[in-house]
Design an enzyme around this catalytic site. Structure first.
Site: not given
Lengths: 194, 194
Positions: B81, B113, B116
């Site tokens: 990302e 996560c 991100c």
């Protein structure tokens, strides 16, 4: 052709790493450097009022530096902590900054935003020194994102030593100077088409 | 001398952007691409089983691509990302991907996560399509970090449209393939000195 993601540090910042090895032996000296980087970033007009650095905990060797370069680089990930971690990883040739018994320490002039908090997690660093509080950063208008309320204890439960409020007044003075100069508060989704 | 942070996309990934403009008109086509990138990253041995891309919501133009390049780049921030967002920002010359009425959309083969999640916040994107769940990623051993439990509603309250579970089985199949090949699960602080 390979596409490259490029991010160039300003010359004044690169000089800290290029002009021979530098050592900062005490925690206060390390935090003073992070705040100095934040202040120089404001004066040089290279970005927001934030600075960070990575040190060898034992010798005090400086391994990575970062300042907020979001506007200069055009990349929203270019926060001081993300750059200091990345530059250290690149120079050391080592992803896990927690290797060698937790050798490397991240020092930041402000508490991490939601992104940098995760960035700290993935870097593996086992020691973090912080200065201005999240609320100090929000007070001048930055939106730090949605952070887990237990971020400090969560880091500690991963074995990360967290020290807060170091030289907080000094770092807050840099935040205030930035706000008084009318520095850009480039919040998420609030910029024009750049 | 200026220090540069450098991150080079593999040729096979760069080709998606370099070989003329590509358009993906439906949400399913966009998610299929993100999962295809994840699968190719596993097969090409360029990194973890994650892919992401940024699209113009209206035309479907592909503006950014990313896969997990942590091990290949040596940088812990090199998540799919983060790269897709950064490449899009660099190519468009635009930090705020939420400009122009929320024009740009991030599509990822897995839920973000902790890092991100903050990266999405700062990118300004107003639409996010997600496939494999956080629990699917953790099930093969990745430690996604400490995420705010209300991350989905927090994004929505910032005006970000979040769609989950798109083609989840297909993305999970890539996660499983990676685990079965014995792909590296490089958790924070768990790698050696690399």
């Amino acid at each position: 052709m390979s596409i490259q993601l490029k991010l160039t540090l300003p010359d004044w910042l690169s000089a800290y790493l290029e002009d021979g090895p530098r050592f900062y032996e005490t925690p206060a000296a390390r935090m003073s450097l992070a705040i100095e980087l934040a202040a120089r970033n404001v004066l040089a007009n290279t970005g927001g009022p934030f600075g960070a650095a990575v040190f060898d905990q034992r010798s005090g060797l400086l391994a990575g530096v970062g300042v907020n370069l979001v506007m200069a680089s055009g990349l929203s990930l270019a926060h001081a902590e993300m750059l200091a971690i990345s530059i250290a990883q690149q120079r050391l040739g080592q992803i896990n900054l927690g290797a060698d018994g937790g050798r490397w320490q991240l020092v930041s002039s402000a508490e991490p935003c939601s992104m940098c908090l995760g960035g700290i997690h993935w870097s593996g660093v086992k020691s973090v020194l912080l200065s201005a509080r999240d609320e100090d950063v929000r007070a001048i208008g930055f939106d730090e994102g949605n952070k887990p309320p237990n971020w400090e204890t969560a880091l500690q439960s991963m074995g990360v030593n967290v020290t807060r409020d170091m030289l907080r007044a000094e770092s807050c003075a840099v935040l205030q100077a930035y706000a008084q100069r009318g520095g850009i508060i480039y919040n998420a989704g609030k910029l024009g088409a750049r």
